[in-house]
Design a protein around this motif. Structure first.
Motif, PDB file in Angstrom:
ATOM      1  N   ALA A   1      -5.386   8.289  -2.097  1.00  0.00           N
ATOM      2  CA  ALA A   1      -5.302   7.082  -1.075  1.00  0.00           C
ATOM      3  C   ALA A   1      -6.384   6.342  -1.193  1.00  0.00           C
ATOM      4  O   ALA A   1      -6.103   4.926  -0.964  1.00  0.00           O
ATOM      5  N   ASP A   2      -7.732   6.499  -1.481  1.00  0.00           N
ATOM      6  CA  ASP A   2      -8.663   5.568  -1.305  1.00  0.00           C
ATOM      7  C   ASP A   2      -8.382   4.692  -2.452  1.00  0.00           C
ATOM      8  O   ASP A   2      -8.925   3.380  -2.474  1.00  0.00           O
TER       9      ASP A   2
ATOM     10  N   LEU B   1      -5.900   2.037  -1.882  1.00  0.00           N
ATOM     11  CA  LEU B   1      -6.545   1.168  -0.972  1.00  0.00           C
ATOM     12  C   LEU B   1      -7.469   0.113  -1.840  1.00  0.00           C
ATOM     13  O   LEU B   1      -7.160  -1.013  -1.637  1.00  0.00           O
TER      14      LEU B   1
ATOM     15  N   GLN C   1      -4.956   1.721   6.183  1.00  0.00           N
ATOM     16  CA  GLN C   1      -4.679   3.053   5.658  1.00  0.00           C
ATOM     17  C   GLN C   1      -4.042   4.257   6.431  1.00  0.00           C
ATOM     18  O   GLN C   1      -3.352   5.028   6.181  1.00  0.00           O
TER      19      GLN C   1
ATOM     20  N   TYR D   1       0.798  -1.236  -0.065  1.00  0.00           N
ATOM     21  CA  TYR D   1      -0.116  -0.020  -0.013  1.00  0.00           C
ATOM     22  C   TYR D   1       0.905   1.229  -0.124  1.00  0.00           C
ATOM     23  O   TYR D   1       0.594   2.179  -0.650  1.00  0.00           O
TER      24      TYR D   1
END
Lengths: 92, 219
Positions: free
Chosen positions: B87-88, B91, B188, B46
């Motif tokens: 970021a999402d 993820l 996250q 990630y």
């Protein structure tokens, strides 16, 4: 118990049993941060769902705060230092 | 091997085997995926994806120059949302398409981009998993929730709104998605926190040593 078993087996996976749901609820409860206090007693599922919603909301807020912070940090740094930062955080 | 304890474990084993065979809601896979988000390897994957996404964000926004400081200040609020979306997205990609919410994040993002390019045809809606609309309960089938009382149905609906793309899932699938989503969000948060800490440490040290961050990156 045997009647429930035969019934569920006949209709295949469309019939979802209570134990499946309670199993998932307990798994969810274990994920919540307050699980240490409540893992002994069986908390009603409504409470678990409420805590889950609250927890997801707080996680969203944290991610928003972090992304704001990251955007500020990114504005003032360049890519090499960002890479260095990531590598350092991975090594730690 | 005592008889009573042996029979109890045999019954238990049969129950576990039954659950494993059925696994309609993916109960056992939920446990596996939850532990997956806690491993170091996922953290590393990630982080690298996050770095790539952040690089795109930086390239997308105006290149940082000391002269246009006011422009950067004005672009800061939308940039945080771009960071959040990147970021999402990272993820969701890290989930490798196994979960409903990850597919929904990626589908929504693509749909929003297309809607922004053309004229706004319609609202970016939920992912194409359409069940028959149910008036009261959040479950797709009337008998699928095992006798949920209305307050539980309300909370399930709220939960379905919180987890992206899971508004119309049946109750057990919704619980499984929620547990995976929570584990992913926790990862996250951990990764972004570590990145922010490291970046602030690096930037503070670099600003103390030389003029802050004016070294232009090689194109």
């Amino acid at each position: 118990m045997s009647s429930r078993r035969s019934r569920s087996r006949q209709s295949g996976s469309s019939r979802i049993t209570e134990e499946q749901i309670s199993d998932l609820v307990s798994k969810l409860q274990d994920l919540l941060p307050e699980a240490r206090l409540q893992s002994n007693a069986r908390v009603p599922s409504a409470r678990v769902l409420q805590e889950t919603c609250n927890y997801i909301r707080s996680l969203h807020r944290e991610v928003d705060d972090l992304s704001e912070r990251l955007s500020e940090l990114l504005a003032t740094s360049d890519m090499s230092s960002a890479q260095e930062a990531i590598i350092r955080s991975l090594l730690m | 091997m005592a008889s009573t304890s042996g029979s109890t474990t045999a019954v238990e084993e049969r129950e576990i085997e039954r659950k494993r065979k059925r696994s309609a809601a993916g109960g056992e896979s939920a446990a596996a995926s939850v532990s997956k988000w806690r491993t170091r390897r996922e953290h590393e994957i990630y982080s690298s994806k996050l770095l790539e996404a952040l690089r795109l964000v930086r390239a997308g926004s105006s290149p940082s120059s000391p002269s246009s400081f006011s422009v950067n200040a004005a672009a800061a609020p939308p940039r945080s949302r771009a960071v959040r979306e990147a970021a999402d997205r990272a993820l969701a990609v890290a989930a490798r398409g196994r979960t409903c919410w990850s597919r929904a994040i990626l589908a929504n993002r693509r749909r929003r981009l297309q809607a922004a390019r053309r004229a706004r045809l319609r609202n970016p809606a939920t992912p194409p998993s359409r069940h028959a609309p149910v008036p009261a309960a959040g479950g797709a089938s009337a008998q699928g929730d095992g006798g949920k009382t209305p307050p539980l149905a309300r909370k399930a609906k709220v939960l379905g709104r919180l987890v992206p793309g899971c508004r119309k899932l049946p109750f057990p699938a919704l619980l499984a998605e929620a547990s995976d989503y929570i584990a992913a969000l926790e990862m996250q948060v951990r990764a972004m926190t570590a990145l922010a800490e490291a970046l602030s440490a690096v930037s503070s040290s670099s600003s103390s040593s030389a003029a802050g961050g004016s070294s232009s990156p090689p194109a």
